[in-house]
Structure formats: C-alpha cells, structure tokens
Design an enzyme around this catalytic site. Structure first.
Site, PDB file in Angstrom:
ATOM      1  N   ASP A 159       0.715  -1.177   0.058  1.00 30.55           N
ATOM      2  CA  ASP A 159       0.209  -0.148   0.000  1.00 30.55           C
ATOM      3  C   ASP A 159       0.848   1.321  -0.063  1.00 30.55           C
ATOM      4  O   ASP A 159       0.604   2.080  -0.603  1.00 30.55           O
ATOM      5  CB  ASP A 159      -0.741  -0.103   1.266  1.00 30.55           C
ATOM      6  CG  ASP A 159      -2.376   0.518   0.838  1.00 30.55           C
ATOM      7  OD1 ASP A 159      -2.608   0.638  -0.165  1.00 30.55           O
ATOM      8  OD2 ASP A 159      -3.258   0.713   1.923  1.00 30.55           O
ATOM      9  N   ASP A 200      -8.840  -2.352   2.459  1.00 30.27           N
ATOM     10  CA  ASP A 200      -8.816  -1.560   3.816  1.00 30.27           C
ATOM     11  C   ASP A 200     -10.045  -2.077   4.746  1.00 30.27           C
ATOM     12  O   ASP A 200      -9.822  -1.879   5.924  1.00 30.27           O
ATOM     13  CB  ASP A 200      -9.006  -0.087   3.663  1.00 30.27           C
ATOM     14  CG  ASP A 200      -7.877   0.539   2.636  1.00 30.27           C
ATOM     15  OD1 ASP A 200      -6.691  -0.098   2.660  1.00 30.27           O
ATOM     16  OD2 ASP A 200      -8.305   1.205   1.934  1.00 30.27           O
TER      17      ASP A 200
END
Length: 482
Positions: A333, A393
């Site tokens: 990420d 997420d």
C-alpha cells in the site's frame, strides 16, 4: 493550468426573489473570487449567447456596460473575449459551453491587463436560469473554501467498522458451530479438509501479495480493457456473496421452507427466489453503474456482502500468517501510494490513479465503498465527488479480526481479542481520516490500520500470557507446519 471550481449565485426579480446556484470553472491565476456570498457584488446578466464575442462589432453599443455578460464558447480564445468585454464596459464575463467544462488554460501573463472575472459555465445552466428565474437576473461569483471535514467520512467509518465487526463475528459463529459438532470421525475429517481449503499459509500469503502487485501494474497500463474484466468478476463474486449473506439470515427463519425436487435433490423455493434476486441486483448495478445518483448505494450493498463473505470464508491459521499478510500488504500500500509518484511520468500515484480511473477513463473499478460528499460546496455543485475506501482496507484487517474472534471461541476468552481488535480498527480508521484532513491527499489506510490492529492484538495476547498459543494457533492449528 489551474482549474478552480466556484459558484454562480443567480437571483430573479420576483417577490420573494428566487435564487439558484450554478457551477462555474475559473482560473485563480487570473482573478481571485470572494470566499463568501456576503463579500460578492451582484451584476445584471446580459444574455448574449447568440454570439461568441470574437469581434466587438457583433454586440450593440452600450449593451454590456456594468453588466455580467454571457457569450458562447468557440472560434477565439478566452483572452480575446475578455478584452472585448472589458473594453465594452462589462464587469464580468461568463462563457457558456455545451461540451463538458474544462480548465481555462491561457497564459497568466497574457491576462495581466484583464481585470474582470472570467468563468466558464454550462450552456444548459444558462437555459435553466432563464426558465427558472426569468429574463431579468442578477448574478455574482464566489468561491467558498472546501470544508475541512465532510460527513461522508462518518458514513464510511460506520460501514467499515460494521463490516469488519460483523465479518469477524460471523467467522466466530461458524467456528463455534464446528467445535460444537458431535460428528463421527469420518465427518470430522471431512470438516477439517474443508477448513484447510480456505486457509492461508505463509506461501499462499506471499503469492497473494505478488498477484496483487502484478494486477495493479497491469491495471495501470491496460486499464481500459482490464476494467471490464474486474467489473465482470465483481458482479459474479458479489452476487454469490450477497446470496451467502442473505441465505444465512433466511436459514434462521423457520417458516417458508417448502421444497421442490430437482435432479434427485431437494431445494428450498425461497432460496431459488433469493438466487434470482441476488443475480438481478448484480445485473442492475452492472447496467446502471455509471448512474451517480443512486448506483453507489447498490455498489456499497454488493461490496459489503463481498467483504463479509470474504472475511468469513478465508481463514488465517495463526497470528504469524496474519503478521506476514498485513505486513506485506502494508508495504504494498505504501509503495504504490507514496513511492510510485517518483517513478511515473506524470508524477501520480499508481494506486490513486487506478482507483480514480487513469487518464480520465470514465469507467471506475468497483473495488471501493463510495459515499458522495455531504457538505455543500462548489465541488458538489459542479460534480458528484465521492469519498472512497478500498475493499482491501476492510478485508485485510478484517481477516485479523476474524482470527481473533475464532481464537476467542477456541480458548473461551469472552471475546476479549475480538473486541480489542475491532476497537483498534476503529481507532485506525479515525487516525486515517485525521491524517487525510491534515495532508489533503489520498492516504494508504493500511499504514494506520495495520499497526493499530497488530499491536493491539499482540498486547492483549502478551497481557494474557497467551502469545505463544496466539502466534501458533490453537486446537487443530497447533500441529500445522509452514
């Protein structure tokens, strides 16, 4: 090129006066607009959309003096139009555009002698203005600052925490049912094999992260083709997930269990109708996915079902695998959000570009929770901007929450791991939103979610003196070897 969004506030001459706001695009390098309506000056609007104002002889003498003038776009530059309007006494120039509004891109130095505000407005808005407010209209321009915080973040927060908590709880219910089963040895072995088929190992964790990296890069370079593959996969997976979620609820209802025989099997009629409903929901979304007014609601419902089913189905065998998965995806990420801008030609983040649709692609990936901005601003008037949260997420920390819940069930820990990890996830989300508001740029949410959840889970296990058992897994998972 600077493209700033502002508001044109129009007022009719009725009693009481009817007012309406419209979107404008202007260049803040040329002129600064008032920040609020209180500081803005109204001008009578002169509708000259019958001309493009490329020659001063096109306009009757004196028709522009001390007025806000609207003309059509085309045939000459904004600078030429502005100079003609200013020399004719106009106090404001609006350029009506039939195509989509685009940035005003003439050079700043060329506009040093232009003192009147110049803005681009939709031609359809001019027509609407005449119909709604009449022929005598007063207008002004202003550009309010964007709100520091938007309440769409609260909606996303509630969706994310709800999905993670419910997914973890559902996984724990399935684990409890498995432990309570008093089946024969053969059936127990069958259950065990079934569990292993949906369990991540360190090797599959690494492979999964590599596939994520490759897929993201491919999407960046071949987005306009692969986006339709992702849309098709999402429709299929979300329909199946919605069916699994609703079927679990329907299974708790005792009535309406009539069955029909088909292919030597007995099938509940209500489940057939449920399957048709879930397929129809996915098809409706696929057909109307670009309808911003309501398609986001259906996408969120399908997305929540997808995340819930993923968290419940995919099981982490122990905390070690959770650390490997969350740690690698944290690096993934951060790299694709913060590092790739130094690599790409346009200096944009690959992650943000793919999420938004690179190179202005109108098709968007259905891998995010989308909630439209709720605070009124020029941005919401000009378009329908959305706050986004990626499925990853929710799913990635959700797998750790689910493991904590199953560990609670296996060790009779009174949900202490599950509750602590869920609260840590909520704190991580709040921290993400705070940094997002301060930095005003897209954030890798896992950068805040992963440390919060991993550290909290570790502290709980250490405090309860169960770290070794928590790290290796309990019951049948203790004997698992990487």
């Amino acid at each position: 090129v600077a493209a700033d969004e502002g508001i044109l506030h129009a007022s009719g001459n009725g009693v009481p006066p009817v007012t309406k706001d419209y979107c404008i695009i202007y260049n803040s390098n040329w002129v600064s607009l008032p920040k609020s309506l209180d500081n803005a000056t109204f001008r009578p609007l002169e509708n000259l959309t019958s001309t493009v104002l490329c020659n001063s002889s096109e306009v009757p003498s004196g028709s522009m003096k001390d007025k806000a003038v609207v003309v059509m776009r085309g045939n000459c530059t904004f600078l030429e139009k502005a100079r003609i309007a200013q020399s004719s006494g106009a106090k404001m120039l609006l350029i009506a555009s039939k195509p989509r509004l685009s940035p005003l891109s003439d050079n700043k130095t060329d506009f040093e002698d232009v003192t009147i505000p110049v803005a681009l407005i939709r031609y359809s808005d001019i027509v609407d203005m005449q119909l709604m407010l009449g022929s005598e209209v007063n207008v002004t321009l202003y550009s309010p600052p964007l709100p520091e915080f938007d309440y769409s973040m609260v909606v996303i927060f509630l969706i994310a925490v709800f999905t993670v908590a419910l997914g973890g709880y559902w996984s724990g219910v399935a684990e409890l049912e498995n432990l309570k089963a008093t089946a024969s040895a053969g059936e127990r072995e069958t259950r065990r094999k079934k569990e292993e088929n949906v369990t991540f190992t360190p090797v599959t964790v690494i492979l999964f992260v590599v596939i994520c990296c490759v897929m993201l890069v491919l999407l960046y370079f071949f987005y306009k083709w692969l986006v339709y593959v992702i849309i098709s996969v999402f429709c299929l997976a979300s329909a199946m997930s919605l069916y699994n979620c609703l079927a679990a609820l329907i299974g708790e209802i005792s009535f309406g269990q009539c069955r029909i025989a088909c292919c030597n099997k007995s099938i509940e009629v209500r489940l057939i109708f449920l399957a048709v409903f879930c397929i129809a929901a996915a098809v409706v979304w696929a057909v109307f996915r670009n309808e911003d007014r309501w398609a986001w609601i259906l996408q969120n419902i399908l997305g929540i079902a997808f995340c819930l089913n993923f968290i419940k189905t995919l099981k982490m065998p122990n905390f070690k695998s959770c650390v490997i998965l969350l740690g690698l995806l944290l690096l993934y990420d951060v790299f694709f959000v913060f590092i790739t801008p130094f690599i790409t030609k346009n200096g944009a983040s690959i992650m943000v570009e793919v999420a938004a649709g690179p190179f202005g692609n109108s098709e968007k990936l259905p891998v995010v929770i989308r909630v439209p901005r709720l605070e009124y601003s020029a941005s919401t008037l000009c378009d329908m901007p959305f706050s986004l949260l990626g499925f990853g997420d929710i799913i990635v920390p959700g797998l750790l929450v689910a493991y904590c819940r199953r560990f609670d069930v296996q060790t009779s820990s009174s949900s202490v791991y599950y509750i602590s990890c869920t609260i840590a996830y909520a704190i991580g989300m709040v921290l993400t939103f705070i940094v997002l508001a301060l930095m005003k740029m897209g954030q890798p949410a896992l950068l805040y979610l992963v440390p919060c959840t991993l550290i909290t889970s570790s502290l709980v296990a250490w405090r309860r003196k169960e770290m070794k058992k928590f790290w290796k897994g309990s019951s049948y998972q203790v004997g698992w070897m990487p």
